[in-house]
Design a protein around this motif. Structure first.
Motif, short mmCIF file in Angstrom:
data_model
loop_
_atom_site.label_atom_id
_atom_site.label_comp_id
_atom_site.label_asym_id
_atom_site.label_seq_id
_atom_site.Cartn_x
_atom_site.Cartn_y
_atom_site.Cartn_z
N LEU A 152 0.83 -1.19 0.00
CA LEU A 152 0.00 0.00 0.00
C LEU A 152 0.87 1.25 0.00
O LEU A 152 1.85 1.34 0.75
N ASP A 153 0.53 2.21 -0.85
CA ASP A 153 1.29 3.45 -0.95
C ASP A 153 0.66 4.48 -0.01
O ASP A 153 -0.31 5.15 -0.35
N ARG A 154 1.23 4.59 1.18
CA ARG A 154 0.69 5.50 2.19
C ARG A 154 1.69 6.62 2.46
O ARG A 154 2.90 6.40 2.55
N SER A 155 1.15 7.81 2.62
CA SER A 155 2.00 8.94 2.95
C SER A 155 2.35 8.90 4.44
O SER A 155 1.50 8.60 5.28
N ASP A 156 3.60 9.19 4.76
CA ASP A 156 4.02 9.27 6.16
C ASP A 156 4.37 10.70 6.55
O ASP A 156 5.00 10.94 7.58
N GLU A 157 3.93 11.66 5.74
CA GLU A 157 4.25 13.06 6.00
C GLU A 157 3.27 13.65 7.02
O GLU A 157 2.10 13.27 7.07
N SER A 158 3.78 14.55 7.81
CA SER A 158 2.94 15.22 8.80
C SER A 158 3.44 16.64 9.01
O SER A 158 4.53 17.01 8.56
N SER A 159 2.63 17.43 9.68
CA SER A 159 2.99 18.82 9.94
C SER A 159 2.25 19.26 11.20
O SER A 159 1.35 18.56 11.68
N TYR A 160 2.65 20.40 11.73
CA TYR A 160 1.95 20.96 12.88
C TYR A 160 0.99 22.05 12.41
O TYR A 160 1.31 22.81 11.49
N GLY A 161 -0.16 22.09 13.04
CA GLY A 161 -1.17 23.07 12.66
C GLY A 161 -2.01 23.47 13.85
O GLY A 161 -1.66 23.19 15.01
#
Length: 410
Positions: A152-161
């Motif tokens: 599965l092609d899952r994004s592991d990117e995250s950010s603060y908001g």
């Protein structure tokens, strides 16, 4: 010499006890002086100063029911309804005579029948994007009886908001259909909640309106309300919901409350019509305050959703326990734990295995109620952990969430 030492020891013990009594007396006098200054502030209409004073006293001793009663009354006079209602409910389990209990129930009824305008707002910093840690990205797929592995092609990117929630509410009494035992209040509310970020991908905002009627009796309240919401993902219209919400609460002099709600919605997905359908949510529980300072409760809840997509057609049944504990020094701790079962109505024939889920988790929220900043905000911190065990390992995950910010106390 032994006799002399014994006399000195006894004298020191006596003097230490006298010192302890003196210190205790000084503390009592200081508390009484603070309490009287709080009552003076209430009498002069300076309710917010009174609230700060009573919170300061309770920070030292959360079990002072009389102080909590005056705090609830100050919140009431300052039209801080949610805080006032919560404190009055705690007071019901304190050491107070029955006539006072009757008056407290009267205050709660008056809060539920309130008129005019009020608002709530909360804002905090949180992590957005990829918050789930999946057990694996590898999955087996069934192609006409042949099992083939896939990734599965899952994004592991995250950010603060920024996470937020806010509402503005108007109420007016419907005197023509009210009576001495039944007060009827019409209301309208606009509300919004979601996540904001500099990165468009992580923006998730819901805007809604609801209105209806609240029926208030001496020991119970019922609400019926149509509701409409629109959700935006990445600044694009994602989903509309139109439905009806019904809720009730039954309370008594012994600090017990039985509550429940049921909601039904028509879901209109703007991006893919096959995700449109119907959804229903129900909750039934009981709460009780104790010690004049804390509240505990349990609830059963369920959700069902039906669409053309098997991945979005399911039933959830769960149990949760929750509480609110005034632990002193101005800290109010609110834990929640839950466990649930999610069952999918249909299973995608490509999946090898059953995607049904066992879910459990916990959340802890802490507020510092005696630390008031700005125009009546108190700091809070939330930490949440969720675990999902699916029959398919690629859908099993751990999730840890946090949120730190300010919520309005006034």
């Amino acid at each position: 010499m032994k006799l002399a030492r014994l006399v000195v020891t006894c004298a020191l013990a006596v003097f230490s006890q006298i010192g302890a009594v003196s210190a205790s007396t000084d503390n009592m006098q200081a508390t009484e002086s603070q309490f009287l200054s709080g009552l003076t502030a209430v009498s002069s209409g300076d309710y917010r100063s009174a609230i700060a004073i009573f919170q300061s006293i309770l920070a030292s001793d959360p079990s002072l029911t009389r102080v909590r009663l005056e705090l609830a009354r100050a919140y009431f006079l300052d039209e801080q309804w949610n805080r006032s209602r919560s404190e009055f409910f705690k007071v019901l389990s304190g050491d107070i005579p029955e006539p006072v209990r009757q008056k407290v129930l009267g205050f709660i009824r008056a809060i539920d029948a309130r008129r005019g305008f009020e608002w709530d707002f909360e804002i905090g910093v949180k992590r957005l994007g990829s918050t789930r840690n999946y057990d694996t990205d590898e999955i087996d797929l069934d192609f006409s009886g042949i099992t083939l592995p896939a990734t599965l092609d899952r994004s592991d990117e995250s950010s603060y908001g920024i996470g937020y929630s806010g509402s503005a509410l108007w109420r007016t009494s419907l005197d023509s259909i009210s009576s001495k035992e039944r007060l009827v209040v019409a209301f309208g509310e606009v509300f919004s909640f979601g996540d904001l970020s500099e990165e468009k991908t992580y923006r998730d905002v819901t805007i809604g309106v609801r209105g209806g009627a609240r029926f208030v009796f001496p020991e119970s309240t019922a609400v019926i309300s149509p509701v409409l919401t629109t959700r935006y993902l990445a600044d694009e219209s994602f989903e509309d919901r139109l439905g009806m919400e019904v809720a009730f609460e039954r309370r008594n002099l012994n600090a017990y409350s039985i509550f429940g709600s049921i909601s039904g919605y028509r879901v209109d997905n703007k991006l893919d019509e096959t995700f449109s359908g119907n959804s229903a949510i129900a909750r039934l529980g009981m709460r009780r305050s104790f010690g004049g300072k804390s509240t505990i409760g349990v609830a059963l809840y369920g959700e069902t959703k039906s669409t053309e997509r098997d991945i979005d057609t399911y039933t959830i049944a769960g149990l949760e326990a929750f509480g609110s504990f005034d632990v002193g020094r101005g800290y109010v701790v609110e834990p929640r734990v839950y466990l649930a079962k999610k069952v999918f109505q249909d299973i995608n024939p490509l999946f090898v295995g059953n995607p049904d889920e066992d879910q459990y988790g916990a959340m802890l929220r802490v507020e510092k109620r005696n630390y008031i900043v700005g125009n009546g905000f108190v700091p809070f911190a939330e930490l949440e952990y969720n675990r999902v065990n699916s029959g398919i390992d690629a859908f099993s995950y751990n999730e840890t969430l946090f949120n730190v910010g300010f919520t309005n106390a006034f």
